[in-house]
Design a protein around this motif. Structure first.
Motif, short mmCIF file in Angstrom:
data_model
loop_
_atom_site.label_atom_id
_atom_site.label_comp_id
_atom_site.label_asym_id
_atom_site.label_seq_id
_atom_site.Cartn_x
_atom_site.Cartn_y
_atom_site.Cartn_z
N ARG B 113 75.35 48.77 2.82
CA ARG B 113 74.78 48.28 1.56
C ARG B 113 75.19 49.12 0.37
O ARG B 113 74.93 48.73 -0.77
CB ARG B 113 73.26 48.26 1.66
CG ARG B 113 72.79 47.42 2.84
CD ARG B 113 71.48 46.78 2.59
NE ARG B 113 70.43 47.74 2.35
CZ ARG B 113 69.16 47.40 2.23
NH1 ARG B 113 68.80 46.13 2.29
NH2 ARG B 113 68.25 48.30 2.04
N ALA B 120 78.17 44.49 2.09
CA ALA B 120 76.77 44.14 1.82
C ALA B 120 76.49 42.70 2.24
O ALA B 120 75.41 42.38 2.74
CB ALA B 120 76.44 44.35 0.34
N ARG B 127 70.34 39.86 7.82
CA ARG B 127 68.97 39.90 7.31
C ARG B 127 68.40 38.48 7.18
O ARG B 127 67.25 38.23 7.53
CB ARG B 127 68.97 40.61 5.96
CG ARG B 127 67.60 40.98 5.48
CD ARG B 127 67.69 41.69 4.16
NE ARG B 127 66.47 42.38 3.88
CZ ARG B 127 65.39 41.81 3.35
NH1 ARG B 127 65.39 40.53 3.07
NH2 ARG B 127 64.30 42.52 3.14
N ASN B 161 59.56 37.63 4.38
CA ASN B 161 60.31 38.60 3.57
C ASN B 161 59.56 39.91 3.44
O ASN B 161 60.16 40.99 3.49
CB ASN B 161 60.62 38.02 2.19
CG ASN B 161 61.94 37.28 2.16
OD1 ASN B 161 63.00 37.89 2.08
ND2 ASN B 161 61.89 35.97 2.27
N ALA B 162 58.24 39.82 3.26
CA ALA B 162 57.44 41.04 3.16
C ALA B 162 57.50 41.82 4.47
O ALA B 162 57.68 43.04 4.48
CB ALA B 162 55.99 40.67 2.82
N LEU B 163 57.38 41.10 5.58
CA LEU B 163 57.37 41.77 6.88
C LEU B 163 58.71 42.43 7.19
O LEU B 163 58.76 43.59 7.65
CB LEU B 163 57.00 40.76 7.99
CG LEU B 163 56.93 41.31 9.39
CD1 LEU B 163 55.85 42.37 9.52
CD2 LEU B 163 56.67 40.19 10.40
N VAL B 164 59.79 41.73 6.93
CA VAL B 164 61.13 42.29 7.21
C VAL B 164 61.38 43.50 6.31
O VAL B 164 61.90 44.53 6.77
CB VAL B 164 62.23 41.21 7.06
CG1 VAL B 164 63.62 41.85 7.08
CG2 VAL B 164 62.11 40.20 8.19
N GLY B 165 61.00 43.40 5.05
CA GLY B 165 61.16 44.55 4.14
C GLY B 165 60.36 45.75 4.61
O GLY B 165 60.83 46.89 4.58
#
Lengths: 209, 209
Positions: B113, B120, B127, B161-165
Motif C-alpha cells: 500500500r 495498492a 480487501r 467495512n467497519a469490521l474489516v478495518g
C-alpha cells in the motif's frame, strides 16, 4: 497579498490536486494553475513537490486531529459528556471532517500511505495520536464503569486500535458511497462499536440519550 | 529440483525480504542469497523486482483469503455454526494467519500500500473480496435474526467495512505488540464487534458457546 494567504491558496490547490490525481500524476504546473499563481512562485514558497506534499500531509493531519479533539471537547471546551456521548461527538466530528475534506482525507489515507516511507511516517504519527486519544477516552469510560477485573492498558490499546481502524475504513466507504452523510457513518460506527453486532441482531440500537 | 519448488523458495525469500526490509530497500541480490540461488535464476523465473513483488502480493493475498474462508467453513466444509461462531472462526483464522505470516502481512498491509498504484490495487482487490465475504456473513446473521426493519445492503456493507478495518488495524497492533496471541486478538475483536463497548463497560463479554 500577504505571503500566508498566498501559501494557503497554494496548499489548498495542492491538496485538491494530490487528492484527486494522486501524488505521482499531480504536476506542479497544475497546482500552480489551480492556485492561480506562477509555477516559480510555488517553488519559491514550497521548494519541491516532495516538500509541498509533506506540508499538505502535516496540515491535513493537524486539521483532522484538531477537529476530533474539538468535537469531543464540546462548545465550552469541557468534555463532561458520558463516554458514549464523547465517542459519538468524536466520531461525528471525524466523519464530518473527512466528508467535508475528501481531498484531504484522500491525501492522508490513500496518497500518503502509498508513496513511500517518509510520507507514510507522517500519517503514522497522526494515527498514533488519534489512537492515544481514543485509548484515553475508553480508559476513562472503563474507570467510570468500575470494571472488575479492570481493563489492562493492553486491552484498552487493542480496543482503541480496533475502533480507529474501523473509523478509517468507514470514512473511505462513506466518501465512495453516494449519499452517505457524516451522521449516518457515525451512527453506523456507534452501533457497531458501542452496541456490537450481537446487540444489533437482537434488535438493540445505540441512541443518543 | 523442479521449477515449481525453486520458484516457491524464491517467493518465500522475497516475501521475507520485502516484508522485513521494505520494497525499496530489498535487493534482488539479497533475495537470491536468502533463496540460495543465483541472481540470474531469480530474473529468469520472475523477470523483475516489480513482477516478483506483484507475484508475492498475489500469493499472500490468496493465502490469507483462503485461510479465512477455510476457518469459517470448518473442517467439513459446511458453515453450520451460528453467526457469532462463524465470525469467531473467521477472525481466529485471520489473526492466526497474520501472526504466522508476519512478513506476508507486512507485504500486504504496509509495503503493497505504500509503493504506488499497481501494487495498492492488488491489495484493494483482496480487501474487496474479504469485505464481500463479511457482508454476506453479517447478512445471513441478520436474516436469521429476522431483523425488523431489515438491514439494508448499505447497512451491511458499512458494518462489514467497519469490521474489516478493525481487523486490519488489530492485526498490525498484534504483530507489533510482544506476546499477543491470535486468540487474544480474535477475542478482543469479538468483544468489540459482537458485544460492543457499551456491553463491555456493563461487564458483558462475548464467550464461545
Amino acid at each position: 497579498m500577504p505571503r500566508a494567504v498566498r501559501e494557503r491558496q497554494m496548499m489548498d490547490a495542492a491538496v485538491r490536486t494530490f487528492g484527486r490525481r494522486g501524488y505521482r500524476a499531480a504536476s506542479m504546473d497544475e497546482i500552480a494553475e489551480v492556485a492561480g499563481v506562477s509555477k516559480p512562485l510555488v517553488y519559491l514558497y514550497l521548494h519541491s513537490k516532495e516538500e509541498l506534499f509533506t506540508a499538505c500531509i502535516r496540515r491535513e493531519a493537524a486539521a483532522l486531529v484538531a477537529a476530533v479533539r474539538a468535537g469531543v471537547a464540546g462548545s465550552d471546551g469541557e468534555p463532561d459528556l458520558p463516554a458514549d456521548g464523547q465517542l459519538w461527538a468524536g466520531l461525528t466530528a471525524f466523519f464530518t471532517h473527512t466528508a467535508e475534506h475528501p481531498d484531504g482525507w484522500a491525501v492522508l489515507h490513500q496518497q500518503a500511505r502509498t508513496h513511500g516511507e517518509p510520507f507514510a511516517a507522517e500519517v503514522a504519527a497522526m494515527r498514533d495520536e488519534l489512537v492515544a486519544f481514543v485509548t484515553a477516552l475508553i480508559g476513562v469510560a472503563a474507570r467510570d464503569a468500575r470494571q472488575d477485573p479492570a481493563f489492562s492498558d493492553r486491552d484498552l490499546s487493542a480496543l482503541a486500535n480496533a475502533l480507529v481502524g474501523a473509523a478509517e475504513s468507514l470514512a473511505d466507504w462513506a466518501n465512495h458511497t453516494p449519499g452517505v452523510t457524516a451522521k449516518e457513518a457515525a451512527g453506523t460506527l456507534m452501533n457497531f462499536a458501542w452496541t456490537g453486532l450481537g446487540g444489533l441482531m437482537a434488535g438493540h440500537r445505540w441512541s443518543r440519550s
